[in-house]
Write an enzyme that holds these catalytic residues in place. Structure first.
Site, PDB file in Angstrom:
ATOM      1  N   PRO A 193       3.563 -10.625  -8.080  1.00  0.00           N
ATOM      2  CA  PRO A 193       3.079  -9.881  -6.909  1.00  0.00           C
ATOM      3  C   PRO A 193       2.638 -10.582  -5.538  1.00  0.00           C
ATOM      4  O   PRO A 193       2.045 -11.532  -5.678  1.00  0.00           O
ATOM      5  CB  PRO A 193       2.338  -8.847  -7.484  1.00  0.00           C
ATOM      6  CG  PRO A 193       2.387  -9.104  -9.178  1.00  0.00           C
ATOM      7  CD  PRO A 193       2.733 -10.229  -9.186  1.00  0.00           C
ATOM      8  N   CYS A 194       2.932 -10.097  -4.549  1.00  0.00           N
ATOM      9  CA  CYS A 194       2.425 -10.616  -3.165  1.00  0.00           C
ATOM     10  C   CYS A 194       1.123 -10.710  -2.883  1.00  0.00           C
ATOM     11  O   CYS A 194       0.473 -11.486  -2.006  1.00  0.00           O
ATOM     12  CB  CYS A 194       3.252 -10.069  -1.975  1.00  0.00           C
ATOM     13  SG  CYS A 194       3.205  -8.404  -2.063  1.00  0.00           S
ATOM     14  N   GLN A 195       0.376  -9.572  -3.369  1.00  0.00           N
ATOM     15  CA  GLN A 195      -1.081  -9.400  -3.144  1.00  0.00           C
ATOM     16  C   GLN A 195      -2.020 -10.656  -3.291  1.00  0.00           C
ATOM     17  O   GLN A 195      -2.882 -11.002  -2.788  1.00  0.00           O
ATOM     18  CB  GLN A 195      -1.907  -8.237  -4.038  1.00  0.00           C
ATOM     19  CG  GLN A 195      -1.158  -6.646  -3.831  1.00  0.00           C
ATOM     20  CD  GLN A 195       0.189  -6.776  -4.622  1.00  0.00           C
ATOM     21  OE1 GLN A 195       0.556  -7.504  -4.988  1.00  0.00           O
ATOM     22  NE2 GLN A 195       0.414  -5.391  -4.799  1.00  0.00           N
TER      23      GLN A 195
END
Length: 408
Positions: free
Chosen positions: A80-82
């Site tokens: 995920p990009c977080q």
């Protein structure tokens, strides 16, 4: 069969593509219980580990895959990009940070890469990972792989590219960044685009590119969705306005620069607000968490069905889910179009393993003929007439109300 370890597997978007290219998914790791249930339902042969990558040791991943260190042919996954805002968790040159219990998902991917030592890897992420001047996440990955090479004596050499999925036959204008590397130092060459945008009757006969696959190519053979499928009717304040917008248009139709009524200011809403598919164009990016008025919507003025979403993501036919509409949309919206994975997996087979595949791509939608004409728009309901007026355009990037408020 080439052996795959899959991380952050989701519903299996990457895995379906690698499966189509002759790879065998030995083990998947996924935190979301709904996605895990979907993989077990649709691919019972996959070994599914349900858990957080930061709490699952690499030894368990190898054990479930029935593999020893160095035996996996490829590691795939889309963290995920977080985590990119947390890149400081791993100081450059300090490999011990890969084992930090606070480590994020990106560090988890690098840790598994280091511990399992596959012959190759593929890492996928949002295209913002490589924004010029904001590429901390990309640099974090590249520095991490350099550290792995120093620590283990491997020779992973990384190639990366932002890929526009429609240029490879996906009937959707989604962009993703892919990093591919070989343990033996082989340089991966990304395949050239195979599809392009052509105006009607203007395709260059000398061009080797095919026209983009369209939404009609993807879902034109599907009939009306089954009556028992819930959540397809549009609700909310703007539901009755959607039928007045033509195919391929959004709320901008009802601005001073569009062809409808001046109900909104130019670019004062999100692009996907009241966005409707066109039969003659690829779909816009499928959203993971759309609001009641956020598209793309079907040209029949409803939400897209599960089967239609799968087609636009180029998943194999025949999948099933046992969850509600919200989870369906979230899992499919977060997924990678499987056709792009198949294209890259074929190239990896050919370039890294000297095992090219012959024959057409399995997940490429067929080119359909006899596209129906667009339906006539309905008139704007009277309840929206109080919006008629001379609306100001958006003032420009960084000058909107939210941007001004945040900068105050």
């Amino acid at each position: 069969m080439l052996k795959t370890i899959s991380l952050f597997s989701g519903i299996g978007g990457l895995d379906f593509g690698f499966e189509a290219a002759g790879f065998e998914t030995r083990v998947t790791l996924e935190l979301d219980k709904h996605a895990c249930r979907a993989m077990r339902l649709n691919r019972p042969s996959w070994e599914v580990i349900e858990g957080d990558i930061n709490t699952v040791p690499s030894t368990l991943i190898l054990e479930k895959a029935n593999l020893e260190r160095g035996e996996a042919d490829i590691l795939i996954g889309g963290p995920p990009c977080q985590p990119f805002s947390k890149a400081g968790y791993w100081a450059k040159g300090d490999s011990l940070r890969l084992d930090d219990p606070r480590a994020d998902t990106l560090t988890g991917y690098l840790r598994v890469l280091r511990d399992t030592q596959p012959r190759a890897f593929l890492l996928e992420n949002v295209h913002g990972l490589a924004y010029q001047g904001k590429d901390e996440g990309l640099r974090y990955i590249l520095d991490g792989i350099d550290q792995i090479n120093r620590d283990t004596g491997s020779n992973y050499r990384v190639s990366w590219r932002v890929i526009k999925c429609a240029e490879y036959g996906v009937p959707q204008t989604r962009e993703r960044v892919f990093l591919v590397g070989s343990r033996d130092g082989l340089q991966f060459q990304f395949p050239a685009p195979t599809h392009g945008k052509f105006m009607a009757g203007q395709q260059d006969l000398l061009s080797e590119l095919e026209p983009f696959r369209t939404a009609w190519d993807a879902i034109g053979d599907l009939g009306d969705p089954p009556c028992e499928e819930q959540g397809l009717t549009i609700g909310g304040k703007w539901a009755d306005l959607l039928p007045s917008i033509p195919e391929g248009e959004n709320y901008l139709w009802h601005t001073s620069r569009g062809g409808g009524l001046p109900l909104f200011g130019w670019r004062t809403r999100y692009w996907s607000f009241l966005l409707k598919l066109s039969k003659n164009l690829p779909s816009w990016t499928i959203q993971a968490q759309p609001g009641s008025s956020i598209g793309p919507f079907h040209w029949d003025n409803r939400r897209l069905s599960f089967k239609e979403l799968c087609r636009l993501q180029t998943f194999p036919d025949g999948l099933a889910l046992e969850c509600g509409r919200t989870e369906v949309q979230r899992m499919l919206g977060n997924a990678v179009p499987s056709l792009v994975a198949e294209v890259l997996a074929r190239e990896i087979r050919s370039q890294f393993f000297r095992a090219p595949l012959q024959g057409p791509l399995k997940l490429l939608p067929p080119k359909r003929k006899a596209v129906p004409s667009t339906a006539e728009c309905q008139t704007v309901p009277a309840k929206y007439f109080d919006l008629l007026g001379d609306h100001a355009d958006h003032p420009g990037t960084g000058k909107g109300r939210l941007a001004v408020k945040m900068g105050a």
